[in-house]
Design a protein around this motif. Structure first.
Motif, PDB file in Angstrom:
ATOM      1  N   TYR A   1      -5.398  -2.573   0.278  1.00  0.00           N
ATOM      2  CA  TYR A   1      -5.881  -2.232   1.623  1.00  0.00           C
ATOM      3  C   TYR A   1      -6.819  -1.019   1.611  1.00  0.00           C
ATOM      4  O   TYR A   1      -7.029  -0.394   2.640  1.00  0.00           O
ATOM      5  CB  TYR A   1      -4.706  -2.023   2.571  1.00  0.00           C
TER       6      TYR A   1
ATOM      7  N   SER B   1       3.842   0.607  -8.664  1.00  0.00           N
ATOM      8  CA  SER B   1       4.802   0.345  -7.598  1.00  0.00           C
ATOM      9  C   SER B   1       4.198  -0.562  -6.523  1.00  0.00           C
ATOM     10  O   SER B   1       2.967  -0.654  -6.370  1.00  0.00           O
ATOM     11  CB  SER B   1       5.261   1.655  -6.954  1.00  0.00           C
ATOM     12  N   TYR B   2       5.063  -1.220  -5.790  1.00  0.00           N
ATOM     13  CA  TYR B   2       4.630  -2.091  -4.696  1.00  0.00           C
ATOM     14  C   TYR B   2       3.847  -1.302  -3.648  1.00  0.00           C
ATOM     15  O   TYR B   2       2.797  -1.742  -3.179  1.00  0.00           O
ATOM     16  CB  TYR B   2       5.851  -2.769  -4.077  1.00  0.00           C
ATOM     17  N   SER B   3       4.327  -0.105  -3.305  1.00  0.00           N
ATOM     18  CA  SER B   3       3.625   0.698  -2.292  1.00  0.00           C
ATOM     19  C   SER B   3       2.237   1.109  -2.777  1.00  0.00           C
ATOM     20  O   SER B   3       1.280   1.124  -2.003  1.00  0.00           O
ATOM     21  CB  SER B   3       4.448   1.922  -1.887  1.00  0.00           C
ATOM     22  N   HIS B   4       2.123   1.415  -4.074  1.00  0.00           N
ATOM     23  CA  HIS B   4       0.807   1.765  -4.617  1.00  0.00           C
ATOM     24  C   HIS B   4      -0.123   0.544  -4.578  1.00  0.00           C
ATOM     25  O   HIS B   4      -1.310   0.658  -4.276  1.00  0.00           O
ATOM     26  CB  HIS B   4       0.931   2.303  -6.035  1.00  0.00           C
TER      27      HIS B   4
ATOM     28  N   LYS C   1       3.381  -7.887  -4.375  1.00  0.00           N
ATOM     29  CA  LYS C   1       4.516  -7.622  -5.276  1.00  0.00           C
ATOM     30  C   LYS C   1       4.246  -8.185  -6.671  1.00  0.00           C
ATOM     31  O   LYS C   1       4.544  -7.549  -7.679  1.00  0.00           O
ATOM     32  CB  LYS C   1       5.809  -8.216  -4.707  1.00  0.00           C
TER      33      LYS C   1
ATOM     34  N   ALA D   1       1.650  -6.004  -8.291  1.00  0.00           N
ATOM     35  CA  ALA D   1       2.223  -4.728  -8.718  1.00  0.00           C
ATOM     36  C   ALA D   1       2.935  -4.884 -10.060  1.00  0.00           C
ATOM     37  O   ALA D   1       2.797  -4.050 -10.952  1.00  0.00           O
ATOM     38  CB  ALA D   1       3.183  -4.197  -7.661  1.00  0.00           C
TER      39      ALA D   1
ATOM     40  N   LEU E   1      -0.038  -1.876  -2.414  1.00  0.00           N
ATOM     41  CA  LEU E   1      -0.488  -2.028  -1.019  1.00  0.00           C
ATOM     42  C   LEU E   1      -1.648  -1.078  -0.728  1.00  0.00           C
ATOM     43  O   LEU E   1      -2.623  -1.466  -0.064  1.00  0.00           O
ATOM     44  CB  LEU E   1       0.670  -1.776  -0.046  1.00  0.00           C
ATOM     45  N   ASP E   2      -1.551   0.149  -1.219  1.00  0.00           N
ATOM     46  CA  ASP E   2      -2.642   1.110  -1.035  1.00  0.00           C
ATOM     47  C   ASP E   2      -3.929   0.629  -1.711  1.00  0.00           C
ATOM     48  O   ASP E   2      -5.023   0.845  -1.196  1.00  0.00           O
ATOM     49  CB  ASP E   2      -2.256   2.492  -1.578  1.00  0.00           C
TER      50      ASP E   2
ATOM     51  N   LYS F   1      -6.685   2.028   0.601  1.00  0.00           N
ATOM     52  CA  LYS F   1      -6.240   3.403   0.919  1.00  0.00           C
ATOM     53  C   LYS F   1      -6.405   4.324  -0.289  1.00  0.00           C
ATOM     54  O   LYS F   1      -6.397   5.519  -0.146  1.00  0.00           O
ATOM     55  CB  LYS F   1      -4.789   3.384   1.410  1.00  0.00           C
ATOM     56  N   CYS F   2      -6.506   3.734  -1.461  1.00  0.00           N
ATOM     57  CA  CYS F   2      -6.840   4.480  -2.668  1.00  0.00           C
ATOM     58  C   CYS F   2      -7.829   3.634  -3.459  1.00  0.00           C
ATOM     59  O   CYS F   2      -8.066   2.475  -3.147  1.00  0.00           O
ATOM     60  CB  CYS F   2      -5.600   4.812  -3.501  1.00  0.00           C
TER      61      CYS F   2
END
Length: 160
Positions: A152, A143-146, A134, A137, A148-149, A154-155
């Motif tokens: 980890y 964003s927080y979700s981005h 957080k 970010a 995380l990606d 994922k992107c």
């Protein structure tokens, strides 16, 4: 020049992409969406619907677009919706073509990217020391979700 009535006769579409409104007696304005594709808004009864112009022209003058296919611009110029410049490709074929032409770029080569490879490395290293995603970010303006990606993998997978 060929033409065809569409939307229950409310409009006439011409092969060159012009669309005439029988209600107003004028040609419909062609807009441009955020991805650079020409589009039009037409009344389809009680509501207005947005149509991509190249897809509408293909359906009217060539034929239906089967499930799983997309209308592609042969020369990759989105504003060239001439019927001779349109072809059907599967979604996969279209993506492969766009990568080969350099239109789908990853990471900092993407003009809309807020981040670059060095910032991604910094974010991942900082996260490995226990800084919460957080906070990262907020620092990076994403964003927080981005975030995380990112942390980890994922992107931005190409950045190590």
């Amino acid at each position: 020049m060929r033409s065809k009535d569409i939307c229950k006769g409310r409009y006439t579409i011409y092969e060159d992409g012009r669309i005439y409104s029988h209600k107003t007696g004028i040609f419909i304005a062609i807009g441009m969406n955020m991805k650079g594709y020409p589009h039009v808004q037409l009344s389809t009864g009680s509501r207005r619907t947005t149509f991509l112009l190249h897809t509408l022209l293909y359906k009217c003058f060539v034929g239906e677009v089967p499930e799983g296919y997309e209308v592609d611009h042969i020369d990759a110029i989105r504003s060239n919706y001439n019927i001779s410049n349109l072809q059907l490709l599967t979604r996969k074929e279209n993506r492969i073509k766009s990568y080969r032409q350099g239109r789908n770029v990853k990471g900092s080569k993407n003009a809309n990217s807020k981040l670059n490879d060095d910032i991604i490395r910094f974010i991942r290293e900082t996260h490995s020391y226990g800084v919460h995603p957080k906070k990262l970010a907020k620092f990076a303006g994403v964003s927080y979700s981005h975030m995380l990606d990112i942390v980890y993998y994922k992107c931005w997978k190409h950045v190590i």
